[in-house]
Write a protein that holds these residues in place. Sequence first.
Motif, PDB file in Angstrom:
ATOM      1  N   LEU A 125       0.827  -1.208   0.000  1.00 33.75           N
ATOM      2  CA  LEU A 125       0.000   0.000   0.000  1.00 33.75           C
ATOM      3  C   LEU A 125       0.862   1.258   0.000  1.00 33.75           C
ATOM      4  O   LEU A 125       0.581   2.216  -0.735  1.00 33.75           O
ATOM      5  N   ALA A 126       1.930   1.256   0.793  1.00 36.77           N
ATOM      6  CA  ALA A 126       2.828   2.414   0.820  1.00 36.77           C
ATOM      7  C   ALA A 126       3.497   2.627  -0.538  1.00 36.77           C
ATOM      8  O   ALA A 126       3.619   3.766  -1.000  1.00 36.77           O
ATOM      9  N   LEU A 127       3.916   1.546  -1.178  1.00 39.36           N
ATOM     10  CA  LEU A 127       4.529   1.671  -2.505  1.00 39.36           C
ATOM     11  C   LEU A 127       3.523   2.197  -3.527  1.00 39.36           C
ATOM     12  O   LEU A 127       3.863   3.022  -4.377  1.00 39.36           O
ATOM     13  N   TRP A 128       2.288   1.750  -3.443  1.00 51.37           N
ATOM     14  CA  TRP A 128       1.267   2.199  -4.384  1.00 51.37           C
ATOM     15  C   TRP A 128       0.969   3.681  -4.180  1.00 51.37           C
ATOM     16  O   TRP A 128       0.899   4.454  -5.138  1.00 51.37           O
ATOM     17  N   ILE A 129       0.804   4.093  -2.929  1.00 47.42           N
ATOM     18  CA  ILE A 129       0.530   5.507  -2.650  1.00 47.42           C
ATOM     19  C   ILE A 129       1.723   6.373  -3.034  1.00 47.42           C
ATOM     20  O   ILE A 129       1.558   7.477  -3.542  1.00 47.42           O
ATOM     21  N   GLU A 130       2.917   5.855  -2.815  1.00 44.29           N
ATOM     22  CA  GLU A 130       4.131   6.588  -3.175  1.00 44.29           C
ATOM     23  C   GLU A 130       4.218   6.806  -4.687  1.00 44.29           C
ATOM     24  O   GLU A 130       4.731   7.815  -5.153  1.00 44.29           O
ATOM     25  N   ALA A 131       3.710   5.856  -5.470  1.00 49.77           N
ATOM     26  CA  ALA A 131       3.842   5.931  -6.920  1.00 49.77           C
ATOM     27  C   ALA A 131       2.837   6.866  -7.583  1.00 49.77           C
ATOM     28  O   ALA A 131       3.055   7.301  -8.714  1.00 49.77           O
ATOM     29  N   ILE A 132       1.760   7.215  -6.906  1.00 48.15           N
ATOM     30  CA  ILE A 132       0.704   8.017  -7.539  1.00 48.15           C
ATOM     31  C   ILE A 132       1.206   9.386  -8.013  1.00 48.15           C
ATOM     32  O   ILE A 132       1.007   9.734  -9.175  1.00 48.15           O
ATOM     33  N   PRO A 133       1.867  10.186  -7.171  1.00 51.43           N
ATOM     34  CA  PRO A 133       2.342  11.486  -7.673  1.00 51.43           C
ATOM     35  C   PRO A 133       3.390  11.354  -8.775  1.00 51.43           C
ATOM     36  O   PRO A 133       3.421  12.153  -9.703  1.00 51.43           O
ATOM     37  N   GLY A 134       4.226  10.337  -8.684  1.00 46.82           N
ATOM     38  CA  GLY A 134       5.224  10.130  -9.732  1.00 46.82           C
ATOM     39  C   GLY A 134       4.587   9.806 -11.063  1.00 46.82           C
ATOM     40  O   GLY A 134       5.021  10.287 -12.114  1.00 46.82           O
ATOM     41  N   LEU A 135       3.541   9.012 -11.047  1.00 49.21           N
ATOM     42  CA  LEU A 135       2.828   8.703 -12.278  1.00 49.21           C
ATOM     43  C   LEU A 135       2.160   9.947 -12.846  1.00 49.21           C
ATOM     44  O   LEU A 135       2.120  10.143 -14.060  1.00 49.21           O
ATOM     45  N   ALA A 136       1.619  10.769 -11.968  1.00 45.62           N
ATOM     46  CA  ALA A 136       0.965  11.989 -12.441  1.00 45.62           C
ATOM     47  C   ALA A 136       1.986  12.947 -13.071  1.00 45.62           C
ATOM     48  O   ALA A 136       1.722  13.546 -14.108  1.00 45.62           O
ATOM     49  N   ARG A 137       3.163  13.068 -12.452  1.00 44.34           N
ATOM     50  CA  ARG A 137       4.178  13.972 -12.990  1.00 44.34           C
ATOM     51  C   ARG A 137       4.837  13.405 -14.245  1.00 44.34           C
ATOM     52  O   ARG A 137       5.418  14.136 -15.023  1.00 44.34           O
ATOM     53  N   ALA A 138       4.760  12.100 -14.428  1.00 44.45           N
ATOM     54  CA  ALA A 138       5.384  11.480 -15.591  1.00 44.45           C
ATOM     55  C   ALA A 138       4.592  11.729 -16.865  1.00 44.45           C
ATOM     56  O   ALA A 138       5.045  11.403 -17.943  1.00 44.45           O
ATOM     57  N   GLY A 139       3.431  12.309 -16.747  1.00 43.12           N
ATOM     58  CA  GLY A 139       2.649  12.647 -17.921  1.00 43.12           C
ATOM     59  C   GLY A 139       1.707  11.559 -18.378  1.00 43.12           C
ATOM     60  O   GLY A 139       1.141  11.644 -19.457  1.00 43.12           O
ATOM     61  N   ILE A 140       1.531  10.522 -17.561  1.00 46.01           N
ATOM     62  CA  ILE A 140       0.648   9.428 -17.949  1.00 46.01           C
ATOM     63  C   ILE A 140      -0.788   9.923 -18.063  1.00 46.01           C
ATOM     64  O   ILE A 140      -1.541   9.505 -18.923  1.00 46.01           O
ATOM     65  N   TRP A 141      -1.177  10.839 -17.180  1.00 47.41           N
ATOM     66  CA  TRP A 141      -2.555  11.323 -17.166  1.00 47.41           C
ATOM     67  C   TRP A 141      -2.770  12.501 -18.106  1.00 47.41           C
ATOM     68  O   TRP A 141      -3.898  12.960 -18.253  1.00 47.41           O
ATOM     69  N   ASN A 142      -1.729  13.016 -18.719  1.00 50.81           N
ATOM     70  CA  ASN A 142      -1.875  14.245 -19.495  1.00 50.81           C
ATOM     71  C   ASN A 142      -2.400  14.032 -20.904  1.00 50.81           C
ATOM     72  O   ASN A 142      -2.580  14.971 -21.640  1.00 50.81           O
ATOM     73  N   GLY A 143      -2.636  12.806 -21.312  1.00 53.71           N
ATOM     74  CA  GLY A 143      -3.150  12.545 -22.652  1.00 53.71           C
ATOM     75  C   GLY A 143      -4.661  12.435 -22.646  1.00 53.71           C
ATOM     76  O   GLY A 143      -5.369  13.161 -21.965  1.00 53.71           O
ATOM     77  N   GLY A 144      -5.170  11.487 -23.421  1.00 54.77           N
ATOM     78  CA  GLY A 144      -6.611  11.298 -23.523  1.00 54.77           C
ATOM     79  C   GLY A 144      -7.236  10.828 -22.234  1.00 54.77           C
ATOM     80  O   GLY A 144      -8.390  11.133 -21.944  1.00 54.77           O
ATOM     81  N   LEU A 145      -6.485  10.091 -21.428  1.00 50.51           N
ATOM     82  CA  LEU A 145      -7.022   9.603 -20.167  1.00 50.51           C
ATOM     83  C   LEU A 145      -7.353  10.751 -19.227  1.00 50.51           C
ATOM     84  O   LEU A 145      -8.349  10.724 -18.515  1.00 50.51           O
ATOM     85  N   CYS A 146      -6.528  11.794 -19.259  1.00 54.03           N
ATOM     86  CA  CYS A 146      -6.795  12.956 -18.416  1.00 54.03           C
ATOM     87  C   CYS A 146      -8.093  13.635 -18.827  1.00 54.03           C
ATOM     88  O   CYS A 146      -8.875  14.050 -17.981  1.00 54.03           O
ATOM     89  N   ASN A 147      -8.314  13.748 -20.120  1.00 52.19           N
ATOM     90  CA  ASN A 147      -9.548  14.382 -20.580  1.00 52.19           C
ATOM     91  C   ASN A 147     -10.774  13.578 -20.158  1.00 52.19           C
ATOM     92  O   ASN A 147     -11.784  14.151 -19.733  1.00 52.19           O
ATOM     93  N   ILE A 148     -10.685  12.269 -20.263  1.00 51.06           N
ATOM     94  CA  ILE A 148     -11.802  11.427 -19.821  1.00 51.06           C
ATOM     95  C   ILE A 148     -12.025  11.589 -18.325  1.00 51.06           C
ATOM     96  O   ILE A 148     -13.162  11.698 -17.859  1.00 51.06           O
ATOM     97  N   TYR A 149     -10.929  11.614 -17.572  1.00 49.53           N
ATOM     98  CA  TYR A 149     -11.024  11.771 -16.121  1.00 49.53           C
ATOM     99  C   TYR A 149     -11.704  13.094 -15.765  1.00 49.53           C
ATOM    100  O   TYR A 149     -12.582  13.140 -14.915  1.00 49.53           O
ATOM    101  N   GLN A 150     -11.314  14.164 -16.426  1.00 52.67           N
ATOM    102  CA  GLN A 150     -11.931  15.461 -16.160  1.00 52.67           C
ATOM    103  C   GLN A 150     -13.404  15.478 -16.554  1.00 52.67           C
ATOM    104  O   GLN A 150     -14.217  16.092 -15.884  1.00 52.67           O
ATOM    105  N   GLN A 151     -13.760  14.818 -17.654  1.00 46.65           N
ATOM    106  CA  GLN A 151     -15.163  14.748 -18.044  1.00 46.65           C
ATOM    107  C   GLN A 151     -15.978  13.976 -17.019  1.00 46.65           C
ATOM    108  O   GLN A 151     -17.123  14.328 -16.736  1.00 46.65           O
ATOM    109  N   VAL A 152     -15.388  12.928 -16.458  1.00 46.37           N
ATOM    110  CA  VAL A 152     -16.084  12.170 -15.418  1.00 46.37           C
ATOM    111  C   VAL A 152     -16.344  13.061 -14.220  1.00 46.37           C
ATOM    112  O   VAL A 152     -17.445  13.081 -13.664  1.00 46.37           O
ATOM    113  N   LEU A 153     -15.333  13.823 -13.826  1.00 47.96           N
ATOM    114  CA  LEU A 153     -15.533  14.723 -12.687  1.00 47.96           C
ATOM    115  C   LEU A 153     -16.528  15.827 -13.020  1.00 47.96           C
ATOM    116  O   LEU A 153     -17.379  16.182 -12.204  1.00 47.96           O
ATOM    117  N   ASP A 154     -16.441  16.387 -14.223  1.00 48.55           N
ATOM    118  CA  ASP A 154     -17.328  17.485 -14.596  1.00 48.55           C
ATOM    119  C   ASP A 154     -18.766  17.029 -14.772  1.00 48.55           C
ATOM    120  O   ASP A 154     -19.694  17.777 -14.485  1.00 48.55           O
TER     121      ASP A 154
END
Length: 138
Positions: free
Chosen positions: A48-77
């Motif tokens: 669990l600690a490793l998984w939580i530790e990896a979340i910000p690194g994945l976000a900064r790595a640009g994984i969410w900045n493509g189409g997945l990010c847009n879908i995520y924002q649409q889900v929230l909106d």
Amino acid sequence: MNVLSQLHRITNLVTQGYLTTHSRLADTKQAIHAQVDRHRSLIRSVLLALWIEAIPGLARAGIWNGGLCNIYQQVLDNELIMIVSLAAFAGAFILWLLDDGHSKIKQNILRGFVGTMALINMPVLWSQLFNKGVACTA
């Protein structure tokens, strides 16, 4: 030595090797299960600690900045999180009422419901607590 005695000797050696290997692997498997059972909570905590530790690194790595990010924002909106959360709750509640009492369906339904709610709402909670989105950093 004739051919039949040699074949018999080879088959005996192969059989003995197989049985020895099988028993050693069974012993190894049993020892691993004993260690995992003994340290189950520690292993879960580390994973669990490793998984939580990896979340910000994945976000900064640009994984969410493509189409997945847009879908995520649409889900929230579109407030789809609320709809999915309510549907999960309604399904869990209906299955809870249909339980016959002889199985562990209630426990599994609660696990599924809590897991669904946690996965759906974790990024929202993260952004509320730290005032920084876990996803869509661009």
